[in-house]
Enzyme design. Structure first.
Site, PDB file in Angstrom:
ATOM      1  N   ALA A  12      43.272 -72.384 -22.963  1.00  0.00           N
ATOM      2  CA  ALA A  12      42.094 -73.353 -23.423  1.00  0.00           C
ATOM      3  C   ALA A  12      41.661 -74.270 -22.163  1.00  0.00           C
ATOM      4  O   ALA A  12      40.704 -75.173 -22.414  1.00  0.00           O
ATOM      5  CB  ALA A  12      42.376 -74.040 -24.678  1.00  0.00           C
ATOM      6  N   ARG A  17      40.452 -76.883 -11.094  1.00  0.00           N
ATOM      7  CA  ARG A  17      40.339 -76.855  -9.520  1.00  0.00           C
ATOM      8  C   ARG A  17      39.962 -75.602  -9.073  1.00  0.00           C
ATOM      9  O   ARG A  17      40.231 -75.386  -7.972  1.00  0.00           O
ATOM     10  CB  ARG A  17      42.031 -77.091  -9.137  1.00  0.00           C
ATOM     11  N   THR A  83      49.594 -79.013 -25.063  1.00  0.00           N
ATOM     12  CA  THR A  83      50.160 -77.598 -25.359  1.00  0.00           C
ATOM     13  C   THR A  83      50.745 -78.023 -26.904  1.00  0.00           C
ATOM     14  O   THR A  83      50.743 -76.764 -27.597  1.00  0.00           O
ATOM     15  CB  THR A  83      51.306 -77.208 -24.362  1.00  0.00           C
ATOM     16  N   ASN A 382      26.954 -23.575   2.564  1.00  0.00           N
ATOM     17  CA  ASN A 382      26.852 -24.553   3.806  1.00  0.00           C
ATOM     18  C   ASN A 382      25.612 -25.460   3.671  1.00  0.00           C
ATOM     19  O   ASN A 382      24.425 -24.344   3.897  1.00  0.00           O
ATOM     20  CB  ASN A 382      27.239 -23.641   5.085  1.00  0.00           C
ATOM     21  N   ASN A 391      14.821 -36.032  -4.198  1.00  0.00           N
ATOM     22  CA  ASN A 391      14.902 -35.857  -5.620  1.00  0.00           C
ATOM     23  C   ASN A 391      14.112 -36.903  -6.537  1.00  0.00           C
ATOM     24  O   ASN A 391      14.159 -36.713  -7.685  1.00  0.00           O
ATOM     25  CB  ASN A 391      16.611 -36.150  -6.002  1.00  0.00           C
ATOM     26  N   TYR A 392      13.477 -37.739  -5.788  1.00  0.00           N
ATOM     27  CA  TYR A 392      12.555 -38.849  -6.600  1.00  0.00           C
ATOM     28  C   TYR A 392      11.297 -38.796  -6.058  1.00  0.00           C
ATOM     29  O   TYR A 392      11.029 -38.964  -4.925  1.00  0.00           O
ATOM     30  CB  TYR A 392      13.364 -40.271  -6.343  1.00  0.00           C
TER      31      TYR A 392
HETATM   32  C1  UD1 Z   1      53.002 -77.379 -18.833  1.00  0.00           C
HETATM   33  C2  UD1 Z   1      54.367 -77.904 -19.421  1.00  0.00           C
HETATM   34  C3  UD1 Z   1      55.388 -78.261 -18.432  1.00  0.00           C
HETATM   35  C4  UD1 Z   1      55.554 -76.660 -17.787  1.00  0.00           C
HETATM   36  C5  UD1 Z   1      54.354 -76.436 -16.916  1.00  0.00           C
HETATM   37  C6  UD1 Z   1      54.447 -75.007 -16.494  1.00  0.00           C
HETATM   38  C7  UD1 Z   1      53.984 -79.139 -21.493  1.00  0.00           C
HETATM   39  C8  UD1 Z   1      53.589 -80.808 -21.995  1.00  0.00           C
HETATM   40  N1  UD1 Z   1      54.041 -79.338 -20.316  1.00  0.00           N
HETATM   41  O1  UD1 Z   1      52.636 -78.647 -18.033  1.00  0.00           O
HETATM   42  O2  UD1 Z   1      56.590 -78.346 -18.999  1.00  0.00           O
HETATM   43  O3  UD1 Z   1      56.509 -77.108 -16.626  1.00  0.00           O
HETATM   44  O4  UD1 Z   1      53.485 -76.315 -18.043  1.00  0.00           O
HETATM   45  O5  UD1 Z   1      53.426 -74.631 -15.897  1.00  0.00           O
HETATM   46  O6  UD1 Z   1      53.908 -78.249 -22.298  1.00  0.00           O
HETATM   47  N2  UD1 Z   1      46.792 -75.553 -22.768  1.00  0.00           N
HETATM   48  C9  UD1 Z   1      45.778 -75.236 -23.624  1.00  0.00           C
HETATM   49  N3  UD1 Z   1      45.589 -76.291 -24.435  1.00  0.00           N
HETATM   50  C10 UD1 Z   1      45.790 -77.570 -24.302  1.00  0.00           C
HETATM   51  C11 UD1 Z   1      46.461 -77.776 -23.041  1.00  0.00           C
HETATM   52  C12 UD1 Z   1      46.817 -76.790 -22.358  1.00  0.00           C
HETATM   53  O7  UD1 Z   1      45.760 -74.232 -24.238  1.00  0.00           O
HETATM   54  O8  UD1 Z   1      45.521 -78.685 -24.990  1.00  0.00           O
HETATM   55  C13 UD1 Z   1      47.186 -74.481 -21.846  1.00  0.00           C
HETATM   56  C14 UD1 Z   1      46.373 -74.367 -20.292  1.00  0.00           C
HETATM   57  O9  UD1 Z   1      45.293 -73.774 -20.239  1.00  0.00           O
HETATM   58  C15 UD1 Z   1      47.512 -73.849 -19.653  1.00  0.00           C
HETATM   59  C16 UD1 Z   1      48.881 -74.175 -20.476  1.00  0.00           C
HETATM   60  O10 UD1 Z   1      48.409 -74.387 -21.767  1.00  0.00           O
HETATM   61  O11 UD1 Z   1      47.398 -72.415 -19.616  1.00  0.00           O
HETATM   62  C17 UD1 Z   1      49.581 -75.314 -19.894  1.00  0.00           C
HETATM   63  O12 UD1 Z   1      48.688 -76.458 -19.781  1.00  0.00           O
HETATM   64  P1  UD1 Z   1      48.969 -77.555 -18.555  1.00  0.00           P
HETATM   65  O13 UD1 Z   1      47.753 -78.541 -18.641  1.00  0.00           O
HETATM   66  O14 UD1 Z   1      48.766 -76.729 -17.082  1.00  0.00           O
HETATM   67  O15 UD1 Z   1      50.256 -77.863 -18.665  1.00  0.00           O
HETATM   68  P2  UD1 Z   1      51.115 -78.694 -17.536  1.00  0.00           P
HETATM   69  O16 UD1 Z   1      50.957 -80.047 -17.261  1.00  0.00           O
HETATM   70  O17 UD1 Z   1      51.097 -77.806 -16.317  1.00  0.00           O
END
Ligand code: UD1
Ligand code: MG
Length: 481
Positions: A12, A17, A83, A382, A391-392
Site C-alpha cells: 500500500a 522515491r 505495517t 525461393n 497486402n494493403y
Molecule cells: C519496515 C519494517 C522494518 C524493516 C523494513 C524492511 C515496520 C514498522 N518496519 O520498515 O523493521 O526492517 O520494513 O524493509 O514494519 N505498507 C503498507 N501500509 C502501511 C505501511 C507500509 O502496506 O501503512 C507496506 C509498504 O508498501 C511496504 C511495507 O509495508 O511494502 C513496508 O513499509 P515501509 O514503510 O517501507 O517500512 P520501513 O520503514 O521500510
C-alpha cells in the site's frame, strides 16, 4: 495444531522515491512486476489464502494483482497508518477469524525465493513460536528495524531505525519485514499496538516485544543471502536488483547447460525457457514466453518476445515477437519478425527482411531485402531479392499464396489477393497482379526500351559520355545528332 497459512502481502506504500506515475510495485524486473515476484515467492508457502493490501495507486495495482494472481484477495488500506495497521485491515477483511499461521511479506521485495518462505515456515512450525522473523546481516543496516537480543541471545524486540539508540543502531542483524506469526497470538497483539514512536505509525514489529511480554516464543530465521530481502525504493535499487536477478537467472541456465557468452549483456525474463546446448551470444534479450530448443544459437544483438525457436536454428541480429522459427531454420542478420510469422523447418528469413502474419514453409527461403505480409509460402520455394507483398490497398488487407517449389525473380511485387501456383516461376521485376498457374512463367508485360547513344548526345563532355565513346568509338558519328 492447524498450520493453514494465510499470506498477507503489503503493497500500500506510496513509493514516492520512484518519481513515477506508475505505482512502485508495478515496476518490472526480469519481465515481471515487483508484486508479481512477491506473489511468485508465495508459491513456496503453500498458503491456503493470499491477501494483497493495496493503497497508493490501487486503481492500477488492484487489477494487476487480479490478473497475475486471480486467487488472491485485494484489500484496500485507505490510509497508510503503518505495517501493523495494514495487517489488521487485511485480517479484518476476511470472512472469519484467521487461524493457523499468518505470513507477512512485502510487495516490493522481488528477489525472495519460494524456498526461503518454505524454510521460514518449516522453522516457525517446528519451534511452535508466536513469531518467527526472517532476518539477515547486512553491511549497511541504515533504515531497517534492528533485531535486539538479550544476553542469552534470545530475540526481545525489533527496534525501528528512527527509534533506535546509537548502540542499537550498531546491530547489523535486521528485520527483513517478512514474518511468520501465530494467528491467535496476532489477533490478540494487533489491537494493543500503539503509535507511540518516531513515525506515529502502528508498527507490526512491535508485536515482537508484545509476544515476549506475554511469555511467548520469538525466533529469528537468519538468511545467508541478504539480497533476497532487499526492497526497491528508487530506480537505482530497481536497476541493481534487476541486474542481480538477471545474474541469477543467467547463472541458473548456464548450470543447466546453456552457453551464455556474455551474461552481463544477455537479459532474460524469468519466464523464458531454454534447453541444454542453446548458445546465447552477446547483446541478446529474451522476453515473455520465449522458448529456445536445444542446439539453437541466438544473437548477437537479438531481441525476441514470445518467440519459439526450434532445434538447431540460428537467429542473428533479429527483432522478433509472437513468432515461430522451425528446427534448423536461419534468421537474419537484420531481420524483423512481426507477430504471426511462422518459419518452417530449414527455412530462411534473411537479411533486411520484414515478415508479418505469414507462414513460410519448410525449406523455403526469403533471403534478401523483402517484405512478406499476410502470405502463405509452401515448401522449398525461393522468393527473389527485393520482393514486396502489396497486402494493403488502403482499405483491406489481402493474402498472397505462393505454392511449393516456386522460384520468383528479383524485385517482384505481389499485389494481393494473388496466388502463384506450385512449380511456377516469375521473372525479375514482375508486378504480379493476376494469379500465376502452376508451372507457368510470369514476366513483365513491356520489354525494355533502349535508346542508343543517348548519353553522348544528351550529356556531351561528361565522364559518362567519355567512357561510352571510349568503349564504342563509332558512337562519335551520330553524337551531334
Ligand atoms: C519496515 C519494517 C522494518 C524493516 C523494513 C524492511 C515496520 C514498522 N518496519 O520498515 O523493521 O526492517 O520494513 O524493509 O514494519 N505498507 C503498507 N501500509 C502501511 C505501511 C507500509 O502496506 O501503512 C507496506 C509498504 O508498501 C511496504 C511495507 O509495508 O511494502 C513496508 O513499509 P515501509 O514503510 O517501507 O517500512 P520501513 O520503514 O521500510
Ligand atoms: Mg521500506
Amino acid at each position: 495444531m492447524s498450520h493453514a497459512v494465510t499470506a498477507v502481502v503489503l503493497a500500500a506504500g506510496a513509493g514516492t522515491r520512484m518519481k513515477s506515475r506508475t505505482a512502485k510495485v508495478l515496476h518490472e524486473i526480469g519481465g515481471r512486476s515487483l508484486v508479481a515476484h512477491a506473489l511468485h515467492a508465495l508459491s513456496g508457502a503453500g498458503a491456503s489464502r493470499t491477501v494483497v493490501v493495496v493503497g497508493h495507486g490501487r486503481e492500477q495495482v488492484g487489477p494487476h494483482v487480479e490478473q497475475v494472481a486471480p486467487h488472491a484477495q485485494v484489500v484496500v488500506q485507505h490510509e497508510q497508518n503503518g505495517t501493523g495497521h495494514a495487517v489488521a485491515e487485511a485480517l479484518a477483511a476476511l470472512p472469519e477469524a484467521v487461524t493457523g499461521t499468518v505470513l507477512v511479506t512485502y510487495g516490493d521485495v522481488p528477489l525472495l525465493e519460494p524456498q526461503t518462505l518454505a524454510e521460514l515456515l518449516t522453522d516457525h512450525h517446528a519451534h511452535d513460536r508466536a513469531v518467527t522473523i526472517l532476518t539477515a546481516e547486512v553491511p549497511d543496516p541504515t533504515g531497517y528495524g534492528r533485531i535486539l537480543r538479550d544476553a542469552s541471545g534470545a530475540v526481545t524486540a525489533i527496534r525501528e531505525h528512527k527509534d533506535a539508540t546509537d548502540d542499537e543502531r550498531a546491530v547489523r542483524e535486521v528485520n527483513s519485514g517478512i514474518l511468520a506469526l501465530d494467528a491467535a497470538f496476532l489477533a490478540r497483539a494487533l489491537p494493543r499496538l500503539e503509535a507511540k514512536n518516531a513515525q506515529g505509525e502502528l508498527y507490526l514489529t512491535d508485536v515482537v516485544a508484545g509476544a515476549v511480554a506475554e511469555g511467548g516464543t520469538v525466533g529469528a530465521f537468519m538468511l545467508a543471502d541478504p539480497v533476497q530481502v532487499e526492497g526497491v525504493n528508487d530506480r537505482v535499487q530497481l536497476a541493481t536488483l534487476g541486474a542481480e536477478l538477471n545474474r541469477r537467472t543467467t547463472e541458473r541456465w548456464m548450470r543447466q547447460g546453456v552457453t551464455i557468452v556474455d551474461p552481463a549483456t544477455t537479459w532474460l525474463d524469468v519466464t523464458v525457457e531454454l534447453a541444454s546446448d542453446v548458445t546465447l551470444l552477446p547483446g541478446t534479450q529474451l522476453h515473455g514466453a520465449t522458448r529456445v530448443a536445444s542446439g539453437a544459437t541466438v544473437g548477437p544483438d537479438t531481441t525476441l518476445r514470445d518467440v519459439v525457436v526450434g532445434e538447431d536454428a540460428t537467429v542473428e541480429r533479429t527483432h522478433g515477437s509472437d513468432a515461430v522459427i522451425g528446427a534448423g531454420a536461419t534468421v537474419g542478420p537484420f531481420a524483423y519478425l512481426r507477430p504471426g510469422t511462422e518459419l518452417g523447418e530449414r527455412g530462411k528469413i534473411g537479411t533486411f527482411v520484414e515478415t508479418k502474419n505469414s507462414r513460410i514453409g519448410a525449406g523455403s527461403k526469403v533471403p534478401h531485402l523483402s517484405y512478406v505480409g499476410d502470405t502463405e509460402v509452401g515448401e522449398s520455394s525461393n522468393i527473389g531479392a527485393g520482393t514486396i507483398t502489396a497486402n494493403y490497398d488502403g482499405v483491406t488487407k489481402s493474402r498472397t499464396q505462393v505454392g511449393h517449389h516456386v522460384r520468383t525473380g528479383s524485385h517482384n511485387v505481389f499485389v494481393a489477393p494473388v496466388s502463384i501456383g506450385d512449380g511456377a516461376y516469375t521473372g525479375a521485376g514482375t508486378v504480379v497482379r493476376q494469379d500465376v498457374e502452376p508451372g507457368a512463367l510470369a514476366v513483365p508485360e513491356t520489354g525494355q526500351r533502349t535508346i542508343g547513344g543517348w548519353v553522348p548526345r544528351r550529356r556531351p563532355g561528361s565522364a559518362a559520355a567519355d567512357a561510352a565513346l571510349n568503349a564504342a568509338p563509332n558512337l562519335e558519328d551520330n553524337a551531334g545528332e
